[in-house]
Design a protein around this motif. Structure first.
Motif, mmCIF file in Angstrom:
data_model
loop_
_atom_site.group_PDB
_atom_site.id
_atom_site.type_symbol
_atom_site.label_atom_id
_atom_site.label_comp_id
_atom_site.label_asym_id
_atom_site.label_seq_id
_atom_site.Cartn_x
_atom_site.Cartn_y
_atom_site.Cartn_z
ATOM 1 N N THR A 77 2.549 -4.435 3.300
ATOM 2 C CA THR A 77 3.777 -3.649 3.222
ATOM 3 C C THR A 77 3.324 -2.217 2.950
ATOM 4 O O THR A 77 2.555 -1.970 2.029
ATOM 5 C CB THR A 77 4.654 -4.134 2.044
ATOM 6 O OG1 THR A 77 4.966 -5.503 2.287
ATOM 7 C CG2 THR A 77 5.903 -3.280 1.916
ATOM 8 N N VAL A 78 3.805 -1.298 3.776
ATOM 9 C CA VAL A 78 3.309 0.069 3.677
ATOM 10 C C VAL A 78 4.449 1.022 3.376
ATOM 11 O O VAL A 78 5.532 0.905 3.949
ATOM 12 C CB VAL A 78 2.629 0.481 5.001
ATOM 13 C CG1 VAL A 78 2.102 1.903 4.914
ATOM 14 C CG2 VAL A 78 1.504 -0.492 5.346
ATOM 15 N N ILE A 112 0.848 -1.195 0.000
ATOM 16 C CA ILE A 112 0.000 0.000 0.000
ATOM 17 C C ILE A 112 0.880 1.240 0.000
ATOM 18 O O ILE A 112 1.777 1.368 0.832
ATOM 19 C CB ILE A 112 -0.910 0.021 1.246
ATOM 20 C CG1 ILE A 112 -1.818 -1.217 1.258
ATOM 21 C CG2 ILE A 112 -1.741 1.312 1.286
ATOM 22 C CD1 ILE A 112 -2.747 -1.307 2.463
ATOM 23 N N ALA A 113 0.634 2.115 -0.971
ATOM 24 C CA ALA A 113 1.354 3.402 -1.018
ATOM 25 C C ALA A 113 0.409 4.492 -0.556
ATOM 26 O O ALA A 113 -0.684 4.654 -1.109
ATOM 27 C CB ALA A 113 1.820 3.688 -2.442
ATOM 28 N N ALA A 114 0.831 5.229 0.475
ATOM 29 C CA ALA A 114 -0.040 6.251 1.040
ATOM 30 C C ALA A 114 0.584 7.625 0.889
ATOM 31 O O ALA A 114 1.630 7.917 1.487
ATOM 32 C CB ALA A 114 -0.300 5.949 2.517
ATOM 33 N N MET A 132 -3.384 5.387 -1.572
ATOM 34 C CA MET A 132 -4.215 6.293 -0.777
ATOM 35 C C MET A 132 -3.757 7.716 -1.051
ATOM 36 O O MET A 132 -2.562 7.998 -0.945
ATOM 37 C CB MET A 132 -4.056 5.993 0.708
ATOM 38 C CG MET A 132 -4.601 4.634 1.086
ATOM 39 S SD MET A 132 -4.433 4.304 2.852
ATOM 40 C CE MET A 132 -5.429 2.816 2.964
ATOM 41 N N ASP A 133 -4.709 8.573 -1.364
ATOM 42 C CA ASP A 133 -4.368 9.951 -1.717
ATOM 43 C C ASP A 133 -5.075 10.944 -0.813
ATOM 44 O O ASP A 133 -6.142 10.662 -0.262
ATOM 45 C CB ASP A 133 -4.813 10.240 -3.168
ATOM 46 C CG ASP A 133 -3.702 10.037 -4.179
ATOM 47 O OD1 ASP A 133 -2.565 10.433 -3.887
ATOM 48 O OD2 ASP A 133 -4.007 9.489 -5.263
ATOM 49 N N ASP A 134 -4.477 12.098 -0.677
ATOM 50 C CA ASP A 134 -5.131 13.236 -0.050
ATOM 51 C C ASP A 134 -4.932 14.404 -1.015
ATOM 52 O O ASP A 134 -3.990 15.179 -0.886
ATOM 53 C CB ASP A 134 -4.496 13.528 1.317
ATOM 54 C CG ASP A 134 -5.279 14.567 2.106
ATOM 55 O OD1 ASP A 134 -5.648 15.598 1.505
ATOM 56 O OD2 ASP A 134 -5.523 14.355 3.299
ATOM 57 N N GLY A 135 -5.777 14.450 -2.011
ATOM 58 C CA GLY A 135 -5.611 15.465 -3.046
ATOM 59 C C GLY A 135 -5.378 14.869 -4.419
ATOM 60 O O GLY A 135 -5.328 15.571 -5.414
#
Lengths: 421, 421, 421, 421
Positions: free
Chosen positions: A71-72, A48-50, A125-128
């Motif tokens: 895996t983060v 997971i790419a955050a 996962m995005d914020d924007g």
């Protein structure tokens, strides 16, 4: 300790760990999910790419995802929001690769975006919307690997819906922002408090008696208006939507055009998701001493580019407070370079609201796994039952019990043949 | 540059000067008085010792007094409230002797008190009554030199009135605190905002939905209650005065005994001017995670001594946030070591309210000179006309015009023979 | 049944008795005093003339005074405020002579004033000072009989203080209005709610989103402003006092001159105690549909005389709502003929606040007896201990317990030698 | 004058006409639509049966529909809400058949329902779904004539959606309630103010300092909670929905189970749309003097039937205020017989909010005509563009101008390729 990272100073890890633990104490919903994830490992085998604000609250989300077997890897969704100590602790104490330095330049920012995608994530996962944007433009070959992507903020969701409408969206998306337990709380109570906090930390001005002009009356700006009023300000709202404008008026606020508001406002806060809401024409009309802040996701609500061009002189007065001498001799004060003031000048949303937002993020990741292959390339909202669940856990954490419907009441609500007696 | 000083680091002066100038921009009433003082020099030949919180706002008062012709010397009225950069700038940029270091120990604190009195002042200014106390106990020989002493805070005034009642007071005192333009504004709007600010900076917790217990319902605590409510908290008030308790209830707050409130409170803020309002018995009953702050002048509202004694363990989580592990296994969090939270964890009152308080201080100094020899050893309040003047100047600074009585209305208000027609 | 009375219709007594009993249920402080008076008969042998609003709450005061042994006689302090059913019940059920008819003309009003004085009272009670005024002008021979007179309202107190200043006052007076448990509660919470109630009953307009202009920011107008804000209005305050104006601004209200406010106001409420606050020049500038109400004691805050002169046409739309067609073609709406709107269009203060005001009235009567011969011809305030007592009884009625000072705390508060450690 | 009617007294028409005109002055949006309808006659040839609260606001809707060319006939949707004077004026002054008498019994109520359907309407309007229910049960043969039916209230919409889900709905329905310009305003600001108004008119109790328990936290109950808080009450919310309960807690209210709230509440207001929210078990636990009101559509939120059964004695104290002596010796007070308190004890929603609701009703009728043959037997919401239109007209009436998007901003909002710079 993770070997791959780009943080300011690993020596800050101790301070960061204390921060993460303090947030954890306020994030009791996420904590319950973390305990379940530890046992069930629903994210096993996934990467997971955050791309989120690298704060102590986000750290607890990442720790939860890792507890679930993933895996983060993480980078910052905003160059100014990174807490360097948290970044250090993620790497040193939690073995989570992190690429984020507060104040990193645009080039580094994009390098970090690419770095986390180099980890070949199945979930982003995005914020924007920056990861999703990069995937759809310069790294389209990775799109096929993506189970789904979740988006945290209104601005990102607007962007994704535009993509969906243009048939440009190539992965399933969950608009975490659109969960009731996210936007009704995070956007309103979180943005409300932390924006006011940012303004006060940057300026230490008294809010009581000030004319505070708030651009927008969506959930975020409603929260800001509510809190500014709660601090004794006289609030003025500007809007482009008739229904929202009317709501603001009925809530007792003055509503007017921005071009009128600039003449009387002492403090301006924009939270619209739109561009150039406070333009240079508006800034030229402001009073000497006017304070300008942005609480929208992107740094384009205030036309900073034009301001930099027309100014006679600029100097930094305090952290996050720049003075611009205008050609007309007046001084304007811009907070946090026009970036998100609650992150640039304060600490972002309090952990209690991020608790619910990130509980939704964690459940969204699990939802992508459970619904693998069933989702279209659309913008989804999490099922209402999950919203009720998150709210139930939160109430429990607050030690609040509520009523439940009696069988008789359930029947009544689903029937249509009982009327005025 | 003053040769006599004890500050942390003169290198901080540049930052301090910016702070002082920024405050000056918000202190327009004091600024008008400063301009007049420059011309009239009403304080010429006098030495003034000011034991106040060494902040950027105080700096502007000192600069005003100096502009009025006085020799000015200052120390800190609270070991935790000093802004070291401001202290440095006072010495370096304004040539005002300053003896204040943030976090100075008790011994240094008392040394500084004595140092400023060594300057042989004719006027003293207190915030909590420490200079006046020292003069009446260990330096009584200096009492004869004193034209008068002014006191900034409720706590100090309570102390002075007790002295007056005991015939122990040996100098005329002006209770600046009791001017309407001081206590109605500084205590309420200033303490209200800055206390909330202190709690948020120290903890970053969400106030919405929290049970916030406020001890007291005087002007300061009213301000805190008003702002906590404005941030979405559910406010509980405790009191010992029946009228104030009733007022709190009618204002929509829950009112109960502290011993009941401790069982449900999330955050506790004491602002009573009294001692051990939050005692160890109360702390033992608090919930895990409870946050405790003091907004009263002295650090004895919370019984810190007993807490230190009974605790199992203590560690510092963030700036101004200490965790105490209690014998019952619960963790309590104390802000700023139980000292004034708005100074320890935030920046004290915003400049806009200090503007009025310090305008009163400056006018009090002038009043001592003008009334030399006419004042008894009593606690005085400044004449109402000065209050109206300060308020008038402040309204002007806020660009607000108000009505004036017509001749007909003046006659009506002073007559008593016009009734129901 | 009293043989001396002038009421509208004795047949209304049953309705009045229910009203009086309903009020009694909310007046628990007065009720406790009544029980004590019954036993102690402190007013035995005295005649008390009460010129108050003849409402169900006043009825309970009169019944209490009678229980204390007094002969009680009453008339109305305002022609519009009389509840005819209560007047009937006083006569029929409680044997208390009453001279009051709702809407009585000026001649009858003055006849009633004289009638109650014909009873040769030793104590008089006023709400606006009409009995005391009559005693000092046309019935000076009775002044020597008077033990004391109590006054209920701000307006009356202003009048009495003017008399005291002119040495014109010939009897001791207790300003019941100045008891904390009176003006902090009755004036604020009582006037606040009942004024809003009067405006709504008279017009049924929506307050949310309206510009409500409130003249004055004393205790009454503060209460009105607080409640108008609570109903969603955008409140504008006008003032002539700089400190109060500043307080209004810091409370988040717009403050401006009346001549500016009239251009944007939807609803105007005057509560200043002054004359012609809303003059004809102001009315000419108002918007079509503007609503004008008075909440001050006398009907001269709005210049009704001039309005009647300049109007083109007038008609009554609803109870207490008159439409005035102005020469400029706009329609203005005046509530309750410019008299006290909370009494003319609603039911006056709720019983809960009158409970405390009238507890003070009853205690004032007792105070005159206890201090017979000791009082000068001045305006007195009841001792603070009585205030605390009234508040304590009220809190008990509300089932609220509060803290008491520990011995240690008492010592601390009266000492002056404990400072910063 | 219509020959077909059943009203209380045609002699009341003059009073009714004044009421209708006064409401018309506040209903400027509907007024603009009426002017257009007069010219365009979009409803020509249609018969519309309206089962709504027969108030002055509804009268203006009916007049608008008639202006649009329709034959209009009306009856009351609630036996207690009819304004008899308005009913008389509709018949006498506006020639609109009206069948409604305040306080009509259940038999008459149903007779009137049938009477208006005897007019063979093509469009029906409901407030609670009684016409639609009758059409689907006892008058199914008329269903084929129906172009569409509109529904005003949440309760009715819940009923209709249950019918739709059961495939029992046989006509197209527009849920006027679900227009933003209806439920965001009418339900919140209208119900909020008028419910408080009803409680005050029925009781005249002071709201400040009272524990007010509000059942539900939907739009209506939110409005009530907001206004009760605005009047100084301490508000307690009960809910069955976790998200709403959490929202109430974050808004600073206490949230608990009803069975706990009954022990401390002074005033209870239910607005849930559900049944027996305040049951007899709850009433048995209430304090002496507790006041109980219903603000939900149907009179079943309070279990009146059981209360009537268990009570020892009952008497009417004032209009809309009944006292119940309970077996435990306590007295409970029920407002308006447990029916809609804002209509039973006050005048229903202010005209300003009904303006928007009824603008939607008028536009819904036009929508049925324009979309004849295109609509399925479903529950529809009016298009958002109509919402924006209604809000725009309302803002214009309030003299408020707002911003419009620049071309650049429009492009930005619809694009997805501009991010963090």
């Amino acid at each position: 300790m993770s070997k791959n990272y780009d943080v300011k100073d690993l020596g800050l890890a101790r301070e960061g760990k204390l921060k993460i633990e303090w947030s954890d104490k306020q994030m009791q919903v996420l904590s319950i999910i973390k305990d379940r994830f530890k046992k069930e490992k629903p994210l096993k085998g996934l990467t997971i790419a955050a791309c989120l604000h690298v704060t102590s609250e986000t750290a607890n989300l990442l720790i939860t995802l890792k507890a679930g077997g993933a895996t983060v890897v993480t980078n910052a969704s905003n160059p100014l929001s990174t807490q360097d100590s948290v970044a250090a602790s993620l790497v040193k104490d939690y073995d989570i690769p992190c690429f984020a330095i507060k104040g990193e330049d645009s080039k580094t920012y994009y390098k970090h975006l690419n770095t986390v995608l180099d980890y070949k994530p199945q979930i982003t996962m995005d914020d924007g919307g920056d990861l999703i944007h990069l995937l759809h433009t310069k790294r389209q070959n990775q799109l096929k690997d993506i189970l789904g992507s979740s988006e945290e903020t209104t601005t990102g969701v607007i962007r994704l819906k535009a993509m969906e409408k243009d048939k440009a969206l190539k992965v399933p998306v969950i608009a975490v922002n659109d969960s009731d337990t996210k936007h009704l709380f995070d956007n309103r109570y979180g943005t409300g408090q932390s924006t006011i906090d940012g303004v006060i930390r940057a300026t230490n001005v008294l809010l009581a008696g000030k004319n505070v002009v708030i651009a927008g009356y969506g959930w975020c700006s409603k929260g800001i208006a509510m809190r500014a009023k709660g601090m004794g300000s006289n609030v003025i709202v500007t809007e482009v939507d008739y229904v929202k404008a009317l709501e603001a008026a009925m809530d007792g606020f003055r509503v007017m055009k921005m071009i009128e508001a600039v003449k009387i406002g002492d403090i301006f806060i924009s939270a619209t998701g739109d561009k150039h809401v406070i333009g240079i024409a508006e800034m030229r009309l402001m009073k000497d001493g006017a304070i300008i802040a942005n609480s929208g996701h992107f740094d384009i609500e205030i036309d900073m580019a034009s301001l930099e061009k027309v100014k006679n002189k600029k100097r930094t007065i305090r952290n996050s407070l720049d003075e611009y001498l205008m050609p007309n001799g007046k001084k304007l004060y811009v907070l946090g370079e026009g970036r998100l003031v609650n992150l640039a000048a304060a600490e972002g949303h309090p952990a209690e609201v991020m608790d619910m937002s990130f509980a939704n993020q964690a459940l969204a990741a699990e939802y992508f796994v459970k619904n693998k292959g069933k989702l279209e390339n659309k913008v989804y909202v999490l099922p209402k039952a999950l919203d009720q669940k998150v709210a139930r856990l939160k109430l429990k954490a607050m030690d609040i019990s509520i009523d439940t419907l009696t069988p008789e009441q359930k029947i009544y609500l689903s029937s249509w043949d009982e009327g005025t007696k």
